[in-house]
Design an enzyme around this catalytic site. Sequence first.
Site, PDB file in Angstrom:
ATOM      1  CE  LYS A 282      -1.104  -4.046   3.446  1.00 25.57           C
ATOM      2  NZ  LYS A 282      -1.294  -5.355   2.785  1.00 25.57           N
TER       3      LYS A 282
ATOM      4  CE1 TYR B 262      -3.600  -2.476   5.413  1.00 27.59           C
ATOM      5  CE2 TYR B 262      -2.823  -0.244   4.987  1.00 27.59           C
ATOM      6  CZ  TYR B 262      -3.329  -1.439   4.533  1.00 27.59           C
ATOM      7  OH  TYR B 262      -3.555  -1.616   3.193  1.00 27.59           O
TER       8      TYR B 262
ATOM      9  CB  SER C  30      -0.892   0.016   1.249  1.00 33.90           C
ATOM     10  OG  SER C  30      -1.546   1.268   1.394  1.00 33.90           O
TER      11      SER C  30
END
Length: 279
Positions: A173, A169, A156
């Site tokens: 990533k 998160y 991402s």
Amino acid sequence: MTEAFVSEPDEAIGPAWASLEDRWVVVTGAARGLGRAIALGVARFGADVIAIDRDEVGLAGLRDGVEAFGRSCLTGVCDVRDAAAVDAVLAEAVERSGRIDVLVNNAGGGFWAPFLDVSPGGEAALIAENFTQVTHLIRAVVPHMTGGGAIVSVTSIEGHRAGPGFALYSAMKAAVENLTRSLALELAERRIRVNAVAPDMIPTPGDDALAEAAGAMADDAYDAHPWPDAGTPDDAAAAVIFLASDMSRFITGSTIHLDGGTYAASGWKRRRSDGAWLL
């Protein structure tokens, strides 16, 4: 000074380099969104698919779509965080396919919450969903890439910038992106290329609710990203197909930023009223 040695390719570049004919491709999170588009995309380019997802109904529909292109689709209904279940799916698939040529680590997810409000259980879930399952799948699949292969992880843009409300998160990533570079070196002798794609601004199911929870709704005064058109799941599929095929046979340890220029902009936004670029 000696001249550099340049090897000649086996054949001149042509459409065959883009073909995935008869390659077996594992796609996680394959039932919807980017994963579905990727699975259908590789099938269009000749690949057979091993699709993994928790959504049994979605996988059944995907299988019909893949088979409509004349390709095989083996499905495994399981949570990618369940290592034993993943191993069972892969064992059954390899028994039928004989090998794995490409692994696409697409599954992942998160929720919005300030870092200090995330419980230990929530933190463990985010790490398992976005990092641990990726490392497990790579360890499980690589021994079956007997003739070389390709690994493509969907990360991402949040792995390359701050993610307020998505700190864990974003950190996971970023971890997958760094892992991609390290494994590109470690697996080179096996002729396994390891790359990533980092999407942004590609709508998938559930994005609206997540954006609303984060208070990150679009500002109509500014363009959402530099490129004039919105991205689609098929754009993600195209990038993965490129990285899985021989078109990228000399590319490893790299990330394609699939974001319409958002990463390049680094905070610059174009005002719609007069086209001015502002920070």
